[in-house]
Enzyme design. Structure first.
Site, PDB file in Angstrom:
ATOM      1  N   CYS A   2       1.014  -1.209   0.050  1.00  0.00           N
ATOM      2  CA  CYS A   2       0.012   0.033  -0.080  1.00  0.00           C
ATOM      3  C   CYS A   2       1.182   1.058   0.004  1.00  0.00           C
ATOM      4  O   CYS A   2       1.980   1.270   0.580  1.00  0.00           O
ATOM      5  CB  CYS A   2      -0.939   0.112   1.095  1.00  0.00           C
ATOM      6  SG  CYS A   2      -2.229  -1.154   1.237  1.00  0.00           S
ATOM      7  N   ARG A  27       6.409  -0.716  -3.605  1.00  0.00           N
ATOM      8  CA  ARG A  27       5.744  -1.479  -2.265  1.00  0.00           C
ATOM      9  C   ARG A  27       5.024  -2.576  -2.712  1.00  0.00           C
ATOM     10  O   ARG A  27       4.571  -3.257  -1.718  1.00  0.00           O
ATOM     11  CB  ARG A  27       5.232  -0.428  -1.575  1.00  0.00           C
ATOM     12  CG  ARG A  27       6.058   0.773  -1.216  1.00  0.00           C
ATOM     13  CD  ARG A  27       5.164   1.935  -0.672  1.00  0.00           C
ATOM     14  NE  ARG A  27       4.706   1.728   0.639  1.00  0.00           N
ATOM     15  CZ  ARG A  27       5.135   1.775   2.074  1.00  0.00           C
ATOM     16  NH1 ARG A  27       6.539   2.303   1.620  1.00  0.00           N
ATOM     17  NH2 ARG A  27       4.670   1.415   2.853  1.00  0.00           N
ATOM     18  N   TRP A  74      -2.898  -2.851  -1.754  1.00  0.00           N
ATOM     19  CA  TRP A  74      -2.746  -4.541  -1.734  1.00  0.00           C
ATOM     20  C   TRP A  74      -3.374  -5.021  -0.797  1.00  0.00           C
ATOM     21  O   TRP A  74      -3.565  -4.774   0.458  1.00  0.00           O
ATOM     22  CB  TRP A  74      -1.140  -4.716  -1.217  1.00  0.00           C
ATOM     23  CG  TRP A  74      -0.326  -6.126  -1.181  1.00  0.00           C
ATOM     24  CD1 TRP A  74       0.065  -6.487  -2.299  1.00  0.00           C
ATOM     25  CD2 TRP A  74      -0.464  -7.019  -0.485  1.00  0.00           C
ATOM     26  NE1 TRP A  74       0.467  -7.748  -2.098  1.00  0.00           N
ATOM     27  CE2 TRP A  74       0.506  -8.215  -0.787  1.00  0.00           C
ATOM     28  CE3 TRP A  74      -0.998  -7.116   1.043  1.00  0.00           C
ATOM     29  CZ2 TRP A  74       0.385  -9.434  -0.031  1.00  0.00           C
ATOM     30  CZ3 TRP A  74      -0.578  -8.322   1.797  1.00  0.00           C
ATOM     31  CH2 TRP A  74      -0.053  -9.261   1.091  1.00  0.00           C
ATOM     32  N   ASN A  98      -3.512   2.991   4.820  1.00  0.00           N
ATOM     33  CA  ASN A  98      -2.414   1.849   4.871  1.00  0.00           C
ATOM     34  C   ASN A  98      -2.605   0.938   6.072  1.00  0.00           C
ATOM     35  O   ASN A  98      -2.694   1.909   7.126  1.00  0.00           O
ATOM     36  CB  ASN A  98      -1.045   2.386   4.309  1.00  0.00           C
ATOM     37  CG  ASN A  98      -0.095   1.230   4.589  1.00  0.00           C
ATOM     38  OD1 ASN A  98      -0.276   0.072   4.457  1.00  0.00           O
ATOM     39  ND2 ASN A  98       0.978   1.444   4.399  1.00  0.00           N
ATOM     40  N   GLY A  99      -2.732  -0.302   6.225  1.00  0.00           N
ATOM     41  CA  GLY A  99      -2.672  -0.933   7.563  1.00  0.00           C
ATOM     42  C   GLY A  99      -3.911  -1.839   7.729  1.00  0.00           C
ATOM     43  O   GLY A  99      -4.502  -2.086   6.609  1.00  0.00           O
ATOM     44  N   GLU A 483      19.055 -18.064  -0.803  1.00  0.00           N
ATOM     45  CA  GLU A 483      18.341 -16.936  -1.359  1.00  0.00           C
ATOM     46  C   GLU A 483      18.531 -17.006  -2.681  1.00  0.00           C
ATOM     47  O   GLU A 483      17.517 -16.462  -3.454  1.00  0.00           O
ATOM     48  CB  GLU A 483      19.754 -15.825  -0.744  1.00  0.00           C
ATOM     49  CG  GLU A 483      19.495 -14.519  -1.540  1.00  0.00           C
ATOM     50  CD  GLU A 483      18.154 -13.796  -1.496  1.00  0.00           C
ATOM     51  OE1 GLU A 483      17.500 -13.879  -0.729  1.00  0.00           O
ATOM     52  OE2 GLU A 483      18.121 -12.646  -2.144  1.00  0.00           O
ATOM     53  N   LYS A 487      15.252 -16.017  -4.933  1.00  0.00           N
ATOM     54  CA  LYS A 487      15.171 -15.088  -5.854  1.00  0.00           C
ATOM     55  C   LYS A 487      14.606 -15.625  -7.125  1.00  0.00           C
ATOM     56  O   LYS A 487      13.687 -15.084  -7.914  1.00  0.00           O
ATOM     57  CB  LYS A 487      16.520 -14.690  -6.320  1.00  0.00           C
ATOM     58  CG  LYS A 487      17.277 -13.589  -6.165  1.00  0.00           C
ATOM     59  CD  LYS A 487      16.867 -12.369  -5.455  1.00  0.00           C
ATOM     60  CE  LYS A 487      15.637 -12.371  -4.371  1.00  0.00           C
ATOM     61  NZ  LYS A 487      15.983 -11.540  -3.356  1.00  0.00           N
ATOM     62  N   GLU A 490      10.616 -16.323  -6.961  1.00  0.00           N
ATOM     63  CA  GLU A 490      10.195 -14.805  -6.791  1.00  0.00           C
ATOM     64  C   GLU A 490       9.710 -14.090  -8.196  1.00  0.00           C
ATOM     65  O   GLU A 490       8.880 -13.801  -8.385  1.00  0.00           O
ATOM     66  CB  GLU A 490      10.952 -13.835  -5.850  1.00  0.00           C
ATOM     67  CG  GLU A 490      10.772 -13.859  -4.377  1.00  0.00           C
ATOM     68  CD  GLU A 490      11.607 -12.987  -3.770  1.00  0.00           C
ATOM     69  OE1 GLU A 490      11.224 -12.328  -2.731  1.00  0.00           O
ATOM     70  OE2 GLU A 490      12.940 -12.670  -4.172  1.00  0.00           O
ATOM     71  N   HIS A 506      19.032 -36.590   2.548  1.00  0.00           N
ATOM     72  CA  HIS A 506      18.188 -37.032   3.447  1.00  0.00           C
ATOM     73  C   HIS A 506      16.721 -36.613   2.879  1.00  0.00           C
ATOM     74  O   HIS A 506      15.874 -36.457   3.733  1.00  0.00           O
ATOM     75  CB  HIS A 506      18.411 -36.356   4.585  1.00  0.00           C
ATOM     76  CG  HIS A 506      19.822 -36.783   5.594  1.00  0.00           C
ATOM     77  ND1 HIS A 506      19.837 -37.967   6.019  1.00  0.00           N
ATOM     78  CD2 HIS A 506      20.693 -36.134   5.826  1.00  0.00           C
ATOM     79  CE1 HIS A 506      21.142 -38.366   6.557  1.00  0.00           C
ATOM     80  NE2 HIS A 506      21.721 -37.022   6.238  1.00  0.00           N
ATOM     81  N   LYS A 605       6.725  -5.281  -1.612  1.00  0.00           N
ATOM     82  CA  LYS A 605       7.937  -4.830  -1.217  1.00  0.00           C
ATOM     83  C   LYS A 605       8.133  -4.694   0.375  1.00  0.00           C
ATOM     84  O   LYS A 605       9.159  -5.018   0.839  1.00  0.00           O
ATOM     85  CB  LYS A 605       8.400  -3.672  -1.852  1.00  0.00           C
ATOM     86  CG  LYS A 605       9.941  -2.934  -1.598  1.00  0.00           C
ATOM     87  CD  LYS A 605      10.729  -3.676  -2.426  1.00  0.00           C
ATOM     88  CE  LYS A 605      12.183  -3.282  -2.105  1.00  0.00           C
ATOM     89  NZ  LYS A 605      13.009  -4.438  -2.433  1.00  0.00           N
TER      90      LYS A 605
HETATM   91  C1  G6P Z   1       9.210  -8.847   1.545  1.00  0.00           C
HETATM   92  C2  G6P Z   1      10.058  -8.487   0.466  1.00  0.00           C
HETATM   93  C3  G6P Z   1      11.328  -9.112   0.752  1.00  0.00           C
HETATM   94  C4  G6P Z   1      11.872  -8.768   1.974  1.00  0.00           C
HETATM   95  C5  G6P Z   1      10.884  -9.149   3.242  1.00  0.00           C
HETATM   96  C6  G6P Z   1      11.564  -8.517   4.353  1.00  0.00           C
HETATM   97  O1  G6P Z   1       8.682 -10.082   1.689  1.00  0.00           O
HETATM   98  O2  G6P Z   1       9.380  -8.677  -0.872  1.00  0.00           O
HETATM   99  O3  G6P Z   1      12.063  -8.785  -0.561  1.00  0.00           O
HETATM  100  O4  G6P Z   1      13.019  -9.671   2.049  1.00  0.00           O
HETATM  101  O5  G6P Z   1       9.613  -8.463   2.856  1.00  0.00           O
HETATM  102  O6  G6P Z   1      11.490  -7.027   4.182  1.00  0.00           O
HETATM  103  P1  G6P Z   1      12.471  -5.898   5.171  1.00  0.00           P
HETATM  104  O7  G6P Z   1      12.027  -4.761   4.664  1.00  0.00           O
HETATM  105  O8  G6P Z   1      11.908  -6.217   6.525  1.00  0.00           O
HETATM  106  O9  G6P Z   1      13.559  -6.434   4.845  1.00  0.00           O
END
Ligand code: G6P
Length: 610
Positions: A2, A27, A74, A98-99, A483, A487, A490, A506, A605
């Site tokens: 949002c 975001r 969102w 937002n919230g 990671e 990635k 995602e 395992h 985001k």
């Molecule tokens: C969301 C984003 C990720 C991020 C995570 C934690 O899921 O898409 O890219 O790693 O939040 O966010 P932060 O701002 O706490 O690192």
């Protein structure tokens, strides 16, 4: 998650609002809208999906005025439809939120009994009615109505509200959701984040939880929770607005991958002192004596930041000899963690607003822990509530999939390891010097990784149709395998799983056949030989191996289908350098598939709800 932009001033604000929303796209959102008080009355335009849909709707029947607000939503309560999109109107009140308003169903029932009708399924429309209802109950102006309504609302909110009967002001409120105010010349702005209005002003005021504000073209009044007018410090923000643009790169993500060497230099600058073998973290207000006696360190984080924390565990336990726990913030909150006044809690968060990470850090503090934040956003909530902040200087990260924020977090945990080691006297100046020398070499090593993309394009060509990928790593680069898998899923929507190489037998070994690409992160380090054996097991099942190895390695390439080389760097910094390879791998596969790299479906985001 949002985004809000509000404007009051002397200009027509249609473009200002749309451009502001564009800057907040990072975001994540699934619908958008703007509302402007025009000379002919209130006009609203809303649309499902991307901002281009909103722009099309708005340009088909344009309207303008100098009091307005915009929102990217969102979805939480109610699907991502036009009817649920903000802004919402109730009587004379129009707002964006937002919230989450947790007691919205109780309030909705009460308002329905008072004759109110609701068009959407959102908690936000309930807030709009609740505020409008306050005028019937005797509120004297919009600020009074908002304050009365807030007294009834539970949950989190950042609100920008306007009164169609008062074209001269906006009222803003903040509780547990980000909101900044921007001061211009004869105009005032409200926004979820600085980049939204950075092209119009450099002067920002950061609200605190419980604050409300009344914005007018030439004034800005802030009130605390109790309704007393207060001064909140104003900050001059130097960010270059151009840095929030793509600068010729096809995607923000690619631009941000390329920016990493420079952002790491920024993050190390003024902190790393190779000559003395020490790190200066003057901004972290935790004294050396306390640190020397600390019994454990607990990292709390979510998503990619969690993997930075995992790397932190490997480095800090090795260098500073303090037990390190790493917790997903969402788990930590509800697992009765054993924390006391000898614990250092380190929250890692790019945005500084992630709801779970914030709650986990607060919980640790309630149990007496000292809290430190590794954060990218100045004055974010997590940064403000901690005892000390180590800011990563990644600059604004627009791509939803984190890249430069991650590697600057890795730079931060590496510095933290040396800083703790020196204060706890587990390493001397000579060892500090060696580690910091390695750290100082990272930007150059990363530059080398960025030169040639042909290898990644070839992999994309060959493997983009795979249904699933396995990523393996061991020791300090195990989190990089995790990671890498994150990635890839995602941004390319290909299923991928990260695993510790030694654990493969395992379980995941059952999945391996000639269809399954296995990415092995295997630079030369103390577990290299072990990883080599693990890869033999993959090969014996006809798996197709893509290995990331130290340049000059001859063993791993012999048993790999594709080899990505990385410079020969020390184990301490291998996670940072290897990250570039997994980022480029994911990027080129996603680009080859033609997915929405910068704004992958369903992702946000900044996740400001639990
Ligand atoms: C969301 C984003 C990720 C991020 C995570 C934690 O899921 O898409 O890219 O790693 O939040 O966010 P932060 O701002 O706490 O690192």
């Amino acid at each position: 998650m949002c985004g809000i932009v509000g404007y009051i001033g002397h200009q027509d604000c249609g473009e200002i609002l749309l451009n502001g929303l564009r800057r907040l796209e990072y975001r994540g959102y699934d619908s958008a809208g703007i509302a402007i008080n025009t000379p002919e009355g209130l006009r609203v335009s809303r649309a499902e999906g991307k901002l281009t849909n909103l722009e099309r709707a708005y340009l088909a029947e344009p309207f303008n005025g100098s009091q307005g607000l915009g929102h990217t939503r969102w979805a939480t309560h109610g699907g991502p439809t036009e009817i649920n999109a903000h802004p919402h109107q109730a009587g004379r009140v129009v707002l964006a939120h937002n919230g989450i308003i947790e007691n919205y169903s109780e309030l909705k029932e009460e308002l329905a009994k008072a004759g109110r009708e609701f068009l959407s399924a959102t908690d936000t429309e309930v807030a709009a009615h609740l505020i409008d209802h306050q005028f019937e109950l005797g509120a004297t102006d919009l600020h009074d109505a908002v304050r009365r309504a807030l007294g009834r609302m539970e949950g989190s909110y950042a609100l920008v509200v306007m009164d169609t009967q008062d074209p001269d002001c906006l009222v803003v409120a903040r509780f547990a959701s980000p909101m900044v105010l921007g001061k211009g010349q004869g105009e005032s702005f409200a926004a979820s984040d600085v980049p939204a209005v950075l092209e119009h002003t450099r002067e920002f005021v950061f609200l605190e939880d419980g604050d409300t504000a009344v914005l007018r073209a030439d004034s800005m009044q802030v009130f605390d929770d109790a309704g007393n007018e207060v001064e909140r410090t104003s900050r001059h923000i130097n960010w270059d607005p151009i840095s929030a643009e793509k600068q010729g790169y096809k995607h923000f993500m690619l631009k941000e991958i390329f920016e990493q060497p420079a952002r790491i230099v920024d993050t190390l600058r003024g902190r790393v002192n190779v000559e003395s073998g020490d790190v200066d973290l003057a901004e972290v207000d935790i004294d050396a004596e306390w640190l020397a006696g600390a019994r454990k360190l607990v990292f709390v984080a979510c998503g990619t930041s969690y993997y930075a924390a995992m790397v932190g565990k490997y480095l800090i336990e090795r260098v500073a000899k303090i037990p390190v726990e790493v917790d997903l913030a969402s788990e930590f909150r509800y697992r009765y963690p054993v924390i006391d006044e000898h614990t250092l809690c380190v929250a890692i968060s790019q945005s500084g607003e992630t709801a779970d990470t914030l709650a986990a850090m607060r919980l640790a503090r309630e149990h007496g822990a000292k809290a430190m934040a590794i954060c990218n956003v100045i004055e974010s909530t997590i940064a403000r509530e901690s005892d000390g902040v180590l800011y990563t200087h990644a600059g604004p990260e627009i791509g939803v999939a984190s890249t430069k924020a991650f590697t600057t977090q890795l730079a931060a945990v590496s510095m933290l390891a040396v800083w703790l080691g020196r204060r706890r006297e587990t390493i001397d100046a000579d060892t500090g010097r060696v580690l910091l020398e390695e750290l100082r070499g990272v930007p150059t090593a990363m530059e080398e990784m960025l030169v040639d993309h042909a290898i990644y394009e070839g992999i994309a060509h060959q493997f983009a149709n795979a249904h699933s990928f396995l990523f393996l790593g061991r020791g300090v680069v195990y989190p990089i395998a995790l990671e890498g898998a994150l990635k890839l899923k995602e941004i390319s929507y290909i299923h991928a799983e990260g695993y510790a190489s030694g654990e493969m037998k395992h379980g995941p070994i059952a999945l391996i056949d000639e269809e399954m690409p296995v990415v092995v992160v295997a630079p030369k380090n103390i577990v290299y030989e072990k990883t080599l054996s693990n890869v033999q097991e993959v090969l014996a099942r006809d798996g197709r191996v893509i290995s990331i190895v130290t340049e000059g390695d001859t063993h791993m390439p012999e048993i790999s289908d594709v080899v990505i080389e990385m410079p020969d760097v020390g184990e301490f910094v291998q996670p940072m350098v290897a990250s570039v390879a997994v980022q480029l791998l994911a990027y080129h596969i996603a680009d080859f598939k033609g997915t929405d790299v910068d704004q992958p479906r369903n992702l946000a985001k900044s996740v400001t709800v639990e």
